[in-house]
Write a protein that holds these residues in place. Structure first.
Motif, PDB file in Angstrom:
ATOM      1  N   SER A 256      -9.073  -0.044  -9.195  1.00 50.48           N
ATOM      2  CA  SER A 256      -8.429  -0.252 -10.500  1.00 50.48           C
ATOM      3  C   SER A 256      -7.042   0.398 -10.624  1.00 50.48           C
ATOM      4  CB  SER A 256      -9.345   0.261 -11.623  1.00 50.48           C
ATOM      5  OG  SER A 256      -9.713   1.594 -11.345  1.00 50.48           O
ATOM      6  N   TYR A 257      -6.732   1.390  -9.768  1.00 55.11           N
ATOM      7  CA  TYR A 257      -5.401   2.027  -9.843  1.00 55.11           C
ATOM      8  C   TYR A 257      -4.537   1.648  -8.633  1.00 55.11           C
ATOM      9  CZ  TYR A 257      -2.186   5.587 -11.698  1.00 55.11           C
ATOM     10  OH  TYR A 257      -1.103   6.237 -12.256  1.00 55.11           O
ATOM     11  N   VAL A 258      -4.868   0.537  -8.029  1.00 56.50           N
ATOM     12  CA  VAL A 258      -4.139   0.091  -6.832  1.00 56.50           C
ATOM     13  C   VAL A 258      -3.402  -1.202  -7.152  1.00 56.50           C
ATOM     14  CG1 VAL A 258      -4.338  -0.598  -4.407  1.00 56.50           C
ATOM     15  CG2 VAL A 258      -5.940   1.080  -5.344  1.00 56.50           C
ATOM     16  N   THR A 259      -2.092  -1.161  -7.131  1.00 59.98           N
ATOM     17  CA  THR A 259      -1.319  -2.389  -7.264  1.00 59.98           C
ATOM     18  C   THR A 259      -0.006  -2.262  -6.503  1.00 59.98           C
ATOM     19  OG1 THR A 259      -0.670  -4.147  -8.796  1.00 59.98           O
ATOM     20  CG2 THR A 259      -0.025  -1.912  -9.432  1.00 59.98           C
ATOM     21  N   GLY A 260       0.488  -3.385  -6.017  1.00 61.68           N
ATOM     22  CA  GLY A 260       1.773  -3.400  -5.304  1.00 61.68           C
ATOM     23  C   GLY A 260       1.685  -2.869  -3.878  1.00 61.68           C
ATOM     24  N   THR A 261       0.479  -2.637  -3.408  1.00 62.55           N
ATOM     25  CA  THR A 261       0.345  -2.045  -2.072  1.00 62.55           C
ATOM     26  C   THR A 261       0.205  -3.121  -1.001  1.00 62.55           C
ATOM     27  OG1 THR A 261      -0.780  -0.299  -0.839  1.00 62.55           O
ATOM     28  CG2 THR A 261      -2.184  -1.842  -1.997  1.00 62.55           C
ATOM     29  N   ASP A 262       0.472  -2.747   0.245  1.00 64.24           N
ATOM     30  CA  ASP A 262       0.088  -3.628   1.343  1.00 64.24           C
ATOM     31  C   ASP A 262      -1.029  -2.910   2.094  1.00 64.24           C
ATOM     32  OD1 ASP A 262       2.590  -2.086   1.836  1.00 64.24           O
ATOM     33  OD2 ASP A 262       2.172  -2.578   3.917  1.00 64.24           O
ATOM     34  N   PHE A 263      -2.191  -3.490   2.008  1.00 66.73           N
ATOM     35  CA  PHE A 263      -3.420  -2.860   2.492  1.00 66.73           C
ATOM     36  C   PHE A 263      -3.660  -3.328   3.932  1.00 66.73           C
ATOM     37  CE2 PHE A 263      -8.056  -2.416   2.697  1.00 66.73           C
ATOM     38  CZ  PHE A 263      -8.247  -1.191   2.088  1.00 66.73           C
ATOM     39  N   LYS A 264      -3.583  -2.386   4.867  1.00 67.85           N
ATOM     40  CA  LYS A 264      -3.682  -2.777   6.281  1.00 67.85           C
ATOM     41  C   LYS A 264      -5.125  -2.761   6.770  1.00 67.85           C
ATOM     42  CE  LYS A 264       0.615  -0.339   7.053  1.00 67.85           C
ATOM     43  NZ  LYS A 264       0.485   0.760   6.097  1.00 67.85           N
ATOM     44  N   VAL A 265      -5.518  -3.846   7.385  1.00 69.12           N
ATOM     45  CA  VAL A 265      -6.834  -3.900   8.054  1.00 69.12           C
ATOM     46  C   VAL A 265      -6.510  -4.378   9.463  1.00 69.12           C
ATOM     47  CG1 VAL A 265      -9.189  -4.797   7.988  1.00 69.12           C
ATOM     48  CG2 VAL A 265      -7.909  -4.551   5.852  1.00 69.12           C
ATOM     49  N   ASP A 266      -5.956  -3.473  10.262  1.00 67.30           N
ATOM     50  CA  ASP A 266      -5.370  -3.900  11.536  1.00 67.30           C
ATOM     51  C   ASP A 266      -5.841  -3.085  12.734  1.00 67.30           C
ATOM     52  OD1 ASP A 266      -4.102  -1.504  11.187  1.00 67.30           O
ATOM     53  OD2 ASP A 266      -2.062  -2.281  11.276  1.00 67.30           O
ATOM     54  N   GLY A 267      -6.942  -2.375  12.571  1.00 64.93           N
ATOM     55  CA  GLY A 267      -7.480  -1.602  13.698  1.00 64.93           C
ATOM     56  C   GLY A 267      -6.501  -0.552  14.210  1.00 64.93           C
ATOM     57  N   GLY A 268      -5.576  -0.114  13.354  1.00 69.71           N
ATOM     58  CA  GLY A 268      -4.632   0.947  13.751  1.00 69.71           C
ATOM     59  C   GLY A 268      -3.365   0.431  14.413  1.00 69.71           C
TER      60      GLY A 268
END
Ligand code: NAD
Length: 273
Positions: A256-268
């Motif tokens: 709920s407090y997360v916006t404008g982010t780029d969320f990485k799911v890239d195994g590092g």
């Protein structure tokens, strides 16, 4: 126990394959009613059948649409609103929209060889598709109730699929694709800022290389796969469901407090040298 997306409505593009397919299943498993969108009518029907059989308490609506066409995107949101909008006052209309459909053009996309038609097709689907997806989702979400008492947004959560190539210079030539995903990140940040006070959160998700048709068709020889593997810190390609789990977090009120982010799911991958 209620699911993490109980009583929410989610529209997912690219629902016929890969990340979109796995997200559709996961979101339905977590209690969301799902509008499933894909340009491939047969594939989206298959996803719809699977969800209807596995999750009989969830309503699923298959929609064939081309995200590179504005009319088609407007229609897909209208259809979702029509299907889910009046069932229950507590339902947040189109509460979640996952603008995930995208392509990586199979032809040579090196700066010196790529052609305008490859550039335009890639931009039309990957960039305009996300722009229009955001536009019509925001217009629909503005009608949602906002639960101020809980301090949680109910306006909506939009997730746009970018890619790790938007963060790093990839040695494999795919210039239009890389540029398109950079645009997704930039658009997401700006839209997130503009609409934050309406209770609409907008984030992008950056998957690493995955074992889905999109990448496996591109890395179509063992040699190409092996070359890419050298750069993967975990020594394996990711699974679509691993990205779907990240999208689930961004879709749910847990973020709920997360916006404008780029969320990485890239195994590092984006942290390694
Ligand atoms: P995929 O090819 O398995 O699935 C993509 C789906 O999008 C397909 O069902 C296809 O029919 C649909 N689609 C394509 N063009 C469309 C259009 N114009 N309108 C509506 N639907 C359309 O691919 P995936 O790996 O699940 O990719 C999903 C997203 O993730 C894409 O945006 C892709 O760029 C991104 N991504 C993928 C990887 C990867 O390694 N697979 C990595 C980073 C980012």
């Amino acid at each position: 126990m209620p699911g993490r997306l109980q009583n929410k409505v989610a529209l997912i593009t690219g629902a016929g394959s890969g990340i979109g397919l796995e997200s559709s299943i996961l979101f339905a498993q977590e209690g969301a009613h799902v509008a499933l969108v894909d340009i491939n009518g047969q594939a989206v029907q298959k996803t719809h059948k699977l969800i209807s059989e596995r999750f009989p308490n969830v309503k699923s609506v298959p929609i064939q649409a081309d995200v590179s066409k504005e009319d088609s995107v407007k229609n897909m949101v209208d259809e979702a609103v029509k299907a889910f909008g009046r069932l229950d006052i507590m339902w947040a209309l189109c509460a979640i929209q996952f603008n995930n459909a995208g392509i990586m053009h199979p032809e040579d996309d090196h700066a010196l060889n790529t052609e305008e038609r490859i550039w335009d097709l890639t931009m039309n689907i990957n960039v305009k598709g996300v722009w229009w997806g955001c536009k019509y989702a925001i217009l629909a979400m503005r009608n949602n109730p906002t639960d101020q008492s809980k301090g949680l947004h109910t306006g909506g959560s939009i997730i746009n699929t970018a890619s790790f190539v938007a963060l790093l210079g990839a040695a494999t030539p795919q210039l239009a694709y890389t540029a398109s995903k950079g645009a997704v990140l930039a658009m997401t940040r700006e839209l997130a800022m503009v609409h934050a006070r309406e209770g609409i959160r907008i984030n992008s998700i950056c998957p690493g290389p995955l074992k889905t048709p999109l990448l496996m068709d591109f890395l179509n020889t063992q040699e190409k796969k092996d070359r890419r593997m050298v750069h993967l810190p975990m020594g394996r390609f990711g699974e679509a469901v691993e990205v779907a789990r990240g999208a689930l977090f961004l879709a749910s009120d847990e973020s709920s407090y997360v916006t404008g982010t780029d969320f990485k799911v890239d195994g590092g991958l984006s942290s390694c040298y």
